[in-house]
Design a protein around this motif. Structure first.
Motif, PDB file in Angstrom:
ATOM      1  N   ARG A  76       0.201   7.300 -13.935  1.00  0.00           N
ATOM      2  CA  ARG A  76      -0.340   8.010 -12.766  1.00  0.00           C
ATOM      3  C   ARG A  76       0.745   8.441 -11.787  1.00  0.00           C
ATOM      4  NH1 ARG A  76      -5.229   7.568 -10.336  1.00  0.00           N
ATOM      5  NH2 ARG A  76      -4.296   9.229  -9.155  1.00  0.00           N
ATOM      6  N   LYS A 130       0.275  -2.271 -10.085  1.00  0.00           N
ATOM      7  CA  LYS A 130      -0.695  -2.892 -10.986  1.00  0.00           C
ATOM      8  C   LYS A 130      -1.802  -3.597 -10.203  1.00  0.00           C
ATOM      9  CE  LYS A 130      -1.020  -5.956 -14.943  1.00  0.00           C
ATOM     10  NZ  LYS A 130      -0.311  -6.870 -15.837  1.00  0.00           N
ATOM     11  N   ALA A 131      -1.445  -4.259  -9.109  1.00  0.00           N
ATOM     12  CA  ALA A 131      -2.436  -4.973  -8.299  1.00  0.00           C
ATOM     13  C   ALA A 131      -3.483  -4.033  -7.723  1.00  0.00           C
ATOM     14  CB  ALA A 131      -1.744  -5.730  -7.166  1.00  0.00           C
ATOM     15  N   ARG A 132      -3.129  -2.762  -7.581  1.00  0.00           N
ATOM     16  CA  ARG A 132      -4.066  -1.772  -7.048  1.00  0.00           C
ATOM     17  C   ARG A 132      -4.780  -1.009  -8.165  1.00  0.00           C
ATOM     18  NH1 ARG A 132      -0.652  -3.666  -3.910  1.00  0.00           N
ATOM     19  NH2 ARG A 132      -0.991  -3.773  -1.662  1.00  0.00           N
ATOM     20  N   GLY A 133      -4.556  -1.438  -9.397  1.00  0.00           N
ATOM     21  CA  GLY A 133      -5.296  -0.880 -10.527  1.00  0.00           C
ATOM     22  C   GLY A 133      -4.734   0.402 -11.107  1.00  0.00           C
ATOM     23  N   PHE A 134      -3.458   0.703 -10.845  1.00  0.00           N
ATOM     24  CA  PHE A 134      -2.876   1.953 -11.342  1.00  0.00           C
ATOM     25  C   PHE A 134      -1.840   1.689 -12.428  1.00  0.00           C
ATOM     26  CE2 PHE A 134      -4.201   3.060  -7.005  1.00  0.00           C
ATOM     27  CZ  PHE A 134      -5.052   4.118  -7.309  1.00  0.00           C
ATOM     28  N   ALA A 135      -1.847   2.543 -13.434  1.00  0.00           N
ATOM     29  CA  ALA A 135      -0.862   2.491 -14.505  1.00  0.00           C
ATOM     30  C   ALA A 135       0.312   3.399 -14.154  1.00  0.00           C
ATOM     31  CB  ALA A 135      -1.492   2.947 -15.819  1.00  0.00           C
ATOM     32  N   TYR A 148       0.686   4.008  -2.988  1.00  0.00           N
ATOM     33  CA  TYR A 148      -0.224   5.151  -3.091  1.00  0.00           C
ATOM     34  C   TYR A 148       0.524   6.484  -2.969  1.00  0.00           C
ATOM     35  CZ  TYR A 148      -4.111   1.869  -2.737  1.00  0.00           C
ATOM     36  OH  TYR A 148      -4.996   0.850  -2.971  1.00  0.00           O
ATOM     37  N   ASP A 161       0.812  -1.226   0.000  1.00  0.00           N
ATOM     38  CA  ASP A 161       0.000   0.000   0.000  1.00  0.00           C
ATOM     39  C   ASP A 161       0.845   1.277   0.000  1.00  0.00           C
ATOM     40  OD1 ASP A 161      -2.378  -1.367  -0.148  1.00  0.00           O
ATOM     41  OD2 ASP A 161      -2.857  -1.179   1.982  1.00  0.00           O
ATOM     42  N   ASP A 187       2.909  -4.315  -7.435  1.00  0.00           N
ATOM     43  CA  ASP A 187       2.022  -3.795  -6.389  1.00  0.00           C
ATOM     44  C   ASP A 187       1.180  -2.634  -6.923  1.00  0.00           C
ATOM     45  OD1 ASP A 187       2.912  -5.694  -4.627  1.00  0.00           O
ATOM     46  OD2 ASP A 187       4.184  -4.333  -3.480  1.00  0.00           O
TER      47      ASP A 187
END
Length: 102
Positions: free
Chosen positions: A75, A67-72, A38, A35, A65
């Protein structure tokens, strides 16, 4: 002594990132994992703090990690580098010590 600092907690829940950046010496490396990724995102409450830290430390984020949280990668704050698991191992091997911030 070169230190790799790892941060695995969200900067929106814990102060691990702030503590890490406070004590990381100039030229140190900081790897954001789990996490902690972020903190590397643009347009958040910590973006300015993280961007400012890039002037004195190298910042990395663990790609899987992120990618697993849905970010490219698009960002991410400019200057934050993405590494894979092999890159994580390389960073650990390149530094004299690894300091985990929980």
């Amino acid at each position: 002594m070169a230190i790799l600092h790892t941060v695995n907690k969200s900067p929106f829940e814990r102060n691990a990132l702030d503590s890490c950046l406070k004590f990381a010496s100039d030229g140190a490396a900081v790897l954001l994992i789990e996490d902690g990724v972020y903190a590397a995102l643009r347009d958040t409450a910590v973006t300015e703090r993280v961007a400012s830290a890039l002037e004195r430390v190298s910042l990395f984020v663990l790609g899987p990690d992120l990618k697993a949280r849905g970010f490219a990668e698009e960002r991410l704050i400019a200057g934050v580098k993405v590494v894979d698991y092999d890159g994580f191992v390389d960073l650990a091997a390149e530094h004299d010590k690894v300091q985990a911030w929980l």
